[in-house]
Design a protein around this motif. Structure first.
Motif, PDB file in Angstrom:
ATOM      1  N   PRO A  41     122.992  94.048   0.397  1.00  0.00           N
ATOM      2  CA  PRO A  41     122.032  93.207  -0.328  1.00  0.00           C
ATOM      3  C   PRO A  41     121.537  92.052   0.531  1.00  0.00           C
ATOM      4  O   PRO A  41     122.326  91.340   1.153  1.00  0.00           O
ATOM      5  N   GLY A  42     120.229  91.880   0.584  1.00  0.00           N
ATOM      6  CA  GLY A  42     119.636  90.785   1.339  1.00  0.00           C
ATOM      7  C   GLY A  42     119.595  90.984   2.835  1.00  0.00           C
ATOM      8  O   GLY A  42     119.190  90.076   3.573  1.00  0.00           O
ATOM      9  N   LYS A  43     120.007  92.162   3.293  1.00  0.00           N
ATOM     10  CA  LYS A  43     120.017  92.421   4.739  1.00  0.00           C
ATOM     11  C   LYS A  43     119.142  93.611   5.073  1.00  0.00           C
ATOM     12  O   LYS A  43     118.818  94.423   4.207  1.00  0.00           O
ATOM     13  N   GLU A  44     118.799  93.726   6.347  1.00  0.00           N
ATOM     14  CA  GLU A  44     118.011  94.861   6.791  1.00  0.00           C
ATOM     15  C   GLU A  44     118.903  96.099   6.920  1.00  0.00           C
ATOM     16  O   GLU A  44     120.113  95.995   7.105  1.00  0.00           O
ATOM     17  N   ARG A  45     118.257  97.260   6.848  1.00  0.00           N
ATOM     18  CA  ARG A  45     118.982  98.502   7.041  1.00  0.00           C
ATOM     19  C   ARG A  45     119.441  98.576   8.492  1.00  0.00           C
ATOM     20  O   ARG A  45     118.655  98.361   9.423  1.00  0.00           O
ATOM     21  N   GLU A  46     120.717  98.910   8.687  1.00  0.00           N
ATOM     22  CA  GLU A  46     121.265  98.919  10.035  1.00  0.00           C
ATOM     23  C   GLU A  46     121.888 100.267  10.379  1.00  0.00           C
ATOM     24  O   GLU A  46     122.364 100.996   9.509  1.00  0.00           O
ATOM     25  N   PHE A  47     121.904 100.535  11.658  1.00  0.00           N
ATOM     26  CA  PHE A  47     122.457 101.766  12.192  1.00  0.00           C
ATOM     27  C   PHE A  47     123.975 101.797  12.041  1.00  0.00           C
ATOM     28  O   PHE A  47     124.647 100.785  12.251  1.00  0.00           O
ATOM     29  N   VAL A  48     124.503 102.981  11.702  1.00  0.00           N
ATOM     30  CA  VAL A  48     125.943 103.172  11.606  1.00  0.00           C
ATOM     31  C   VAL A  48     126.416 104.210  12.624  1.00  0.00           C
ATOM     32  O   VAL A  48     127.302 103.937  13.425  1.00  0.00           O
ATOM     33  N   ALA A  49     125.810 105.402  12.585  1.00  0.00           N
ATOM     34  CA  ALA A  49     126.259 106.482  13.465  1.00  0.00           C
ATOM     35  C   ALA A  49     125.168 107.539  13.556  1.00  0.00           C
ATOM     36  O   ALA A  49     124.330 107.663  12.664  1.00  0.00           O
ATOM     37  N   THR A  50     125.196 108.304  14.654  1.00  0.00           N
ATOM     38  CA  THR A  50     124.258 109.395  14.822  1.00  0.00           C
ATOM     39  C   THR A  50     124.942 110.558  15.528  1.00  0.00           C
ATOM     40  O   THR A  50     125.933 110.362  16.255  1.00  0.00           O
ATOM     41  N   ILE A  51     124.419 111.760  15.305  1.00  0.00           N
ATOM     42  CA  ILE A  51     124.999 112.969  15.888  1.00  0.00           C
ATOM     43  C   ILE A  51     123.874 113.913  16.286  1.00  0.00           C
ATOM     44  O   ILE A  51     122.864 114.019  15.576  1.00  0.00           O
ATOM     45  N   ASN A  52     124.040 114.589  17.405  1.00  0.00           N
ATOM     46  CA  ASN A  52     122.979 115.486  17.859  1.00  0.00           C
ATOM     47  C   ASN A  52     123.062 116.822  17.105  1.00  0.00           C
ATOM     48  O   ASN A  52     123.943 117.036  16.272  1.00  0.00           O
ATOM     49  N   THR A  58     127.770 111.972  19.896  1.00  0.00           N
ATOM     50  CA  THR A  58     127.768 111.011  18.798  1.00  0.00           C
ATOM     51  C   THR A  58     127.705 109.592  19.352  1.00  0.00           C
ATOM     52  O   THR A  58     128.180 109.323  20.472  1.00  0.00           O
ATOM     53  N   TYR A  59     127.122 108.699  18.556  1.00  0.00           N
ATOM     54  CA  TYR A  59     127.083 107.279  18.891  1.00  0.00           C
ATOM     55  C   TYR A  59     127.397 106.488  17.621  1.00  0.00           C
ATOM     56  O   TYR A  59     127.043 106.921  16.516  1.00  0.00           O
ATOM     57  N   TYR A  60     128.008 105.319  17.823  1.00  0.00           N
ATOM     58  CA  TYR A  60     128.404 104.498  16.690  1.00  0.00           C
ATOM     59  C   TYR A  60     128.011 103.043  16.927  1.00  0.00           C
ATOM     60  O   TYR A  60     127.977 102.562  18.060  1.00  0.00           O
ATOM     61  N   ALA A  61     127.762 102.361  15.823  1.00  0.00           N
ATOM     62  CA  ALA A  61     127.625 100.913  15.892  1.00  0.00           C
ATOM     63  C   ALA A  61     128.977 100.319  16.258  1.00  0.00           C
ATOM     64  O   ALA A  61     130.025 100.846  15.863  1.00  0.00           O
ATOM     65  N   ALA A  98     117.199 112.152   9.106  1.00  0.00           N
ATOM     66  CA  ALA A  98     117.034 113.270  10.038  1.00  0.00           C
ATOM     67  C   ALA A  98     115.830 113.055  10.930  1.00  0.00           C
ATOM     68  O   ALA A  98     114.822 112.477  10.498  1.00  0.00           O
ATOM     69  N   ARG A  99     115.950 113.537  12.142  1.00  0.00           N
ATOM     70  CA  ARG A  99     114.809 113.522  13.072  1.00  0.00           C
ATOM     71  C   ARG A  99     114.872 114.779  13.916  1.00  0.00           C
ATOM     72  O   ARG A  99     115.948 115.251  14.293  1.00  0.00           O
ATOM     73  N   GLY A 100     113.698 115.290  14.236  1.00  0.00           N
ATOM     74  CA  GLY A 100     113.623 116.540  14.980  1.00  0.00           C
ATOM     75  C   GLY A 100     113.654 116.329  16.479  1.00  0.00           C
ATOM     76  O   GLY A 100     112.805 116.841  17.199  1.00  0.00           O
ATOM     77  N   ASP A 101     114.647 115.571  16.926  1.00  0.00           N
ATOM     78  CA  ASP A 101     114.740 115.250  18.350  1.00  0.00           C
ATOM     79  C   ASP A 101     116.182 114.843  18.639  1.00  0.00           C
ATOM     80  O   ASP A 101     117.090 115.181  17.886  1.00  0.00           O
ATOM     81  N   SER A 102     116.381 114.117  19.718  1.00  0.00           N
ATOM     82  CA  SER A 102     117.736 113.721  20.112  1.00  0.00           C
ATOM     83  C   SER A 102     118.241 112.571  19.239  1.00  0.00           C
ATOM     84  O   SER A 102     117.499 111.998  18.445  1.00  0.00           O
ATOM     85  N   CYS A 103     119.496 112.228  19.421  1.00  0.00           N
ATOM     86  CA  CYS A 103     120.113 111.121  18.677  1.00  0.00           C
ATOM     87  C   CYS A 103     119.344 109.825  18.902  1.00  0.00           C
ATOM     88  O   CYS A 103     118.800 109.588  19.971  1.00  0.00           O
ATOM     89  N   SER A 104     119.359 108.982  17.888  1.00  0.00           N
ATOM     90  CA  SER A 104     118.760 107.672  18.020  1.00  0.00           C
ATOM     91  C   SER A 104     119.442 106.696  17.094  1.00  0.00           C
ATOM     92  O   SER A 104     119.852 107.049  15.984  1.00  0.00           O
ATOM     93  N   ALA A 105     119.537 105.445  17.549  1.00  0.00           N
ATOM     94  CA  ALA A 105     120.076 104.372  16.720  1.00  0.00           C
ATOM     95  C   ALA A 105     118.958 103.555  16.077  1.00  0.00           C
ATOM     96  O   ALA A 105     119.236 102.585  15.371  1.00  0.00           O
TER      97      ALA A 105
END
Length: 123
Positions: A41-52, A58-61, A98-105
């Protein structure tokens, strides 16, 4: 068009665990990199984790590294987020994307989003 549906959120005490799931409608699910983001609440959406697409990258915050694990099962068109040692500051709505490409944060790199699932961690 990829439709994503998250589940598994809930209320848990600090130190507890939850496993989030995100089911995708797309039969070519394995073509997509997947990500988990969260918004408190009151914050921007932030990255947590991604997987190819294959699950071997994989990458993590930094804030969740060592506590959360992202994984996927392409046969079930599902991506997971295992959350251990939960803290009150992990309280947020969790979204898969989801994205049709490589991992991204980067939030803006994702084309498709679920509606989110609430995770609340009590102290």
């Amino acid at each position: 068009q990829v439709q994503l549906v998250e589940s598994g959120g809930g209320l848990v005490q600090a130190g507890g665990s939850l496993r989030l799931s995100c089911a995708a409608s797309e039969r070519t699910f394995s073509n997509y990199a997947m990500g988990w983001f969260r918004q408190a609440p009151g914050k921007e959406r932030e990255f947590v984790a991604t997987i190819n697409w294959s699950g071997d990258i994989t990458y993590y915050a930094d804030s969740v590294k060592g506590r959360f694990t992202i994984s996927r099962d392409n046969a079930k068109n599902t991506v997971y987020l295992q959350m251990n040692s939960l803290k009150p500051e992990d309280t947020a709505v969790y979204y898969c994307a989801a994205r049709g490409d490589s991992c991204s944060a980067e939030r803006t790199a994702y084309n498709y989003w679920g509606q989110g699932t609430q995770v609340t961690v009590s102290s």
